[in-house]
Design a protein around this motif. Structure first.
Motif, PDB file in Angstrom:
ATOM      1  N   MET A   1       0.822  -1.183   0.000  1.00  0.00           N
ATOM      2  CA  MET A   1       0.000   0.000   0.000  1.00  0.00           C
ATOM      3  C   MET A   1       0.871   1.253   0.000  1.00  0.00           C
ATOM      4  SD  MET A   1      -3.171   0.645   0.075  1.00  0.00           S
ATOM      5  CE  MET A   1      -4.392   1.778   0.527  1.00  0.00           C
ATOM      6  N   ALA A   2       1.886   1.246   0.863  1.00  0.00           N
ATOM      7  CA  ALA A   2       2.777   2.407   0.935  1.00  0.00           C
ATOM      8  C   ALA A   2       3.526   2.589  -0.373  1.00  0.00           C
ATOM      9  CB  ALA A   2       3.751   2.258   2.096  1.00  0.00           C
ATOM     10  N   ALA A   3       3.977   1.483  -0.964  1.00  0.00           N
ATOM     11  CA  ALA A   3       4.710   1.580  -2.231  1.00  0.00           C
ATOM     12  C   ALA A   3       3.836   2.151  -3.335  1.00  0.00           C
ATOM     13  CB  ALA A   3       5.229   0.203  -2.632  1.00  0.00           C
ATOM     14  N   ALA A   4       2.571   1.770  -3.358  1.00  0.00           N
ATOM     15  CA  ALA A   4       1.652   2.305  -4.372  1.00  0.00           C
ATOM     16  C   ALA A   4       1.452   3.806  -4.187  1.00  0.00           C
ATOM     17  CB  ALA A   4       0.311   1.579  -4.292  1.00  0.00           C
ATOM     18  N   LEU A   5       1.315   4.250  -2.946  1.00  0.00           N
ATOM     19  CA  LEU A   5       1.147   5.677  -2.683  1.00  0.00           C
ATOM     20  C   LEU A   5       2.403   6.459  -3.048  1.00  0.00           C
ATOM     21  CD1 LEU A   5      -0.798   5.602   0.677  1.00  0.00           C
ATOM     22  CD2 LEU A   5      -1.634   6.386  -1.532  1.00  0.00           C
ATOM     23  N   PHE A   6       3.582   5.884  -2.752  1.00  0.00           N
ATOM     24  CA  PHE A   6       4.824   6.549  -3.134  1.00  0.00           C
ATOM     25  C   PHE A   6       4.932   6.644  -4.652  1.00  0.00           C
ATOM     26  CE2 PHE A   6       6.786   4.936   1.016  1.00  0.00           C
ATOM     27  CZ  PHE A   6       6.509   6.118   1.664  1.00  0.00           C
ATOM     28  N   GLY A   7       4.522   5.598  -5.354  1.00  0.00           N
ATOM     29  CA  GLY A   7       4.547   5.617  -6.815  1.00  0.00           C
ATOM     30  C   GLY A   7       3.619   6.666  -7.404  1.00  0.00           C
ATOM     31  N   ILE A   8       2.417   6.755  -6.869  1.00  0.00           N
ATOM     32  CA  ILE A   8       1.454   7.753  -7.350  1.00  0.00           C
ATOM     33  C   ILE A   8       1.971   9.163  -7.072  1.00  0.00           C
ATOM     34  CG2 ILE A   8      -0.859   8.694  -6.974  1.00  0.00           C
ATOM     35  CD1 ILE A   8      -1.761   5.779  -6.413  1.00  0.00           C
ATOM     36  N   ALA A   9       2.517   9.377  -5.874  1.00  0.00           N
ATOM     37  CA  ALA A   9       3.067  10.691  -5.541  1.00  0.00           C
ATOM     38  C   ALA A   9       4.214  11.056  -6.470  1.00  0.00           C
ATOM     39  CB  ALA A   9       3.537  10.712  -4.091  1.00  0.00           C
ATOM     40  N   PHE A  10       5.057  10.075  -6.787  1.00  0.00           N
ATOM     41  CA  PHE A  10       6.181  10.325  -7.693  1.00  0.00           C
ATOM     42  C   PHE A  10       5.695  10.703  -9.087  1.00  0.00           C
ATOM     43  CE2 PHE A  10       9.261   8.749 -10.818  1.00  0.00           C
ATOM     44  CZ  PHE A  10      10.349   9.542 -10.483  1.00  0.00           C
ATOM     45  N   ILE A  11       4.697   9.980  -9.591  1.00  0.00           N
ATOM     46  CA  ILE A  11       4.168  10.273 -10.928  1.00  0.00           C
ATOM     47  C   ILE A  11       3.541  11.660 -10.966  1.00  0.00           C
ATOM     48  CG2 ILE A  11       2.382   9.612 -12.593  1.00  0.00           C
ATOM     49  CD1 ILE A  11       2.995   6.686 -11.801  1.00  0.00           C
ATOM     50  N   ILE A  12       2.784  12.024  -9.937  1.00  0.00           N
ATOM     51  CA  ILE A  12       2.174  13.355  -9.887  1.00  0.00           C
ATOM     52  C   ILE A  12       3.259  14.425  -9.848  1.00  0.00           C
ATOM     53  CG2 ILE A  12       0.821  14.930  -8.445  1.00  0.00           C
ATOM     54  CD1 ILE A  12      -0.923  12.543  -7.684  1.00  0.00           C
ATOM     55  N   ARG A  13       4.302  14.173  -9.069  1.00  0.00           N
ATOM     56  CA  ARG A  13       5.388  15.155  -8.941  1.00  0.00           C
ATOM     57  C   ARG A  13       6.163  15.313 -10.249  1.00  0.00           C
ATOM     58  NH1 ARG A  13       7.445  18.916  -5.182  1.00  0.00           N
ATOM     59  NH2 ARG A  13       9.603  19.214  -5.758  1.00  0.00           N
ATOM     60  N   VAL A  14       6.491  14.201 -10.908  1.00  0.00           N
ATOM     61  CA  VAL A  14       7.287  14.243 -12.133  1.00  0.00           C
ATOM     62  C   VAL A  14       6.511  14.884 -13.274  1.00  0.00           C
ATOM     63  CG1 VAL A  14       8.350  12.772 -13.897  1.00  0.00           C
ATOM     64  CG2 VAL A  14       8.767  12.325 -11.500  1.00  0.00           C
ATOM     65  N   THR A  15       5.225  14.569 -13.387  1.00  0.00           N
ATOM     66  CA  THR A  15       4.429  15.113 -14.488  1.00  0.00           C
ATOM     67  C   THR A  15       3.909  16.512 -14.188  1.00  0.00           C
ATOM     68  OG1 THR A  15       2.407  14.079 -13.638  1.00  0.00           O
ATOM     69  CG2 THR A  15       3.692  12.834 -15.254  1.00  0.00           C
ATOM     70  N   GLU A  16       4.156  16.986 -12.955  1.00  0.00           N
ATOM     71  CA  GLU A  16       3.708  18.310 -12.525  1.00  0.00           C
ATOM     72  C   GLU A  16       2.212  18.510 -12.751  1.00  0.00           C
ATOM     73  OE1 GLU A  16       6.205  21.218 -14.339  1.00  0.00           O
ATOM     74  OE2 GLU A  16       7.995  20.466 -13.370  1.00  0.00           O
ATOM     75  N   THR A  17       1.458  17.456 -12.452  1.00  0.00           N
ATOM     76  CA  THR A  17       0.011  17.489 -12.587  1.00  0.00           C
ATOM     77  C   THR A  17      -0.596  18.364 -11.504  1.00  0.00           C
ATOM     78  OG1 THR A  17       0.074  15.249 -13.444  1.00  0.00           O
ATOM     79  CG2 THR A  17      -2.048  16.033 -12.682  1.00  0.00           C
ATOM     80  N   SER A  18      -1.534  19.204 -11.886  1.00  0.00           N
ATOM     81  CA  SER A  18      -2.223  20.063 -10.930  1.00  0.00           C
ATOM     82  C   SER A  18      -3.310  19.243 -10.240  1.00  0.00           C
ATOM     83  CB  SER A  18      -2.837  21.254 -11.653  1.00  0.00           C
ATOM     84  OG  SER A  18      -3.641  21.997 -10.783  1.00  0.00           O
ATOM     85  N   THR A  19      -3.225  19.112  -8.917  1.00  0.00           N
ATOM     86  CA  THR A  19      -4.214  18.350  -8.152  1.00  0.00           C
ATOM     87  C   THR A  19      -4.693  19.176  -6.971  1.00  0.00           C
ATOM     88  OG1 THR A  19      -2.517  17.354  -6.776  1.00  0.00           O
ATOM     89  CG2 THR A  19      -3.172  16.128  -8.739  1.00  0.00           C
ATOM     90  N   GLN A  20      -5.722  18.670  -6.310  1.00  0.00           N
ATOM     91  CA  GLN A  20      -6.217  19.330  -5.110  1.00  0.00           C
ATOM     92  C   GLN A  20      -5.231  19.115  -3.978  1.00  0.00           C
ATOM     93  OE1 GLN A  20     -10.070  17.783  -4.306  1.00  0.00           O
ATOM     94  NE2 GLN A  20     -11.016  18.686  -6.113  1.00  0.00           N
ATOM     95  N   VAL A  21      -5.416  19.843  -2.896  1.00  0.00           N
ATOM     96  CA  VAL A  21      -4.496  19.768  -1.759  1.00  0.00           C
ATOM     97  C   VAL A  21      -4.444  18.356  -1.179  1.00  0.00           C
ATOM     98  CG1 VAL A  21      -4.060  20.652   0.559  1.00  0.00           C
ATOM     99  CG2 VAL A  21      -4.837  22.194  -1.224  1.00  0.00           C
ATOM    100  N   ILE A  22      -5.579  17.658  -1.133  1.00  0.00           N
ATOM    101  CA  ILE A  22      -5.633  16.322  -0.542  1.00  0.00           C
ATOM    102  C   ILE A  22      -4.762  15.345  -1.327  1.00  0.00           C
ATOM    103  CG2 ILE A  22      -7.161  14.374  -0.041  1.00  0.00           C
ATOM    104  CD1 ILE A  22      -9.371  16.397   0.459  1.00  0.00           C
TER     105      ILE A  22
END
Length: 56
Positions: A1-22
């Motif tokens: 579970m933690a690895a999946a969340l780290f992966g999603i966070a990394f993808i959002i960070r690398v692609t500079e996707t605009s997301t909500q604060v949550i």
């Protein structure tokens, strides 16, 4: 579970996707660290201190 969340966070960070604060990379990283800490504490590992010995 933690690895999946780290992966999603990394993808959002690398692609500079605009997301909500949550769903910001920082909040996903903190939730992932919380899951990692709970796992390291032994919660949900399947081991039990009670009843792990032989029954007599």
């Amino acid at each position: 579970m933690a690895a999946a969340l780290f992966g999603i966070a990394f993808i959002i960070r690398v692609t500079e996707t605009s997301t909500q604060v949550i769903f910001s990379p920082t909040s996903l990283m903190l939730v992932g660290l919380a899951f990692l800490a709970v796992h390291s504490a032994g919660v949900g590992s399947g081991w039990s201190s009670r009843g792990s010995g032989r029954r007599r």
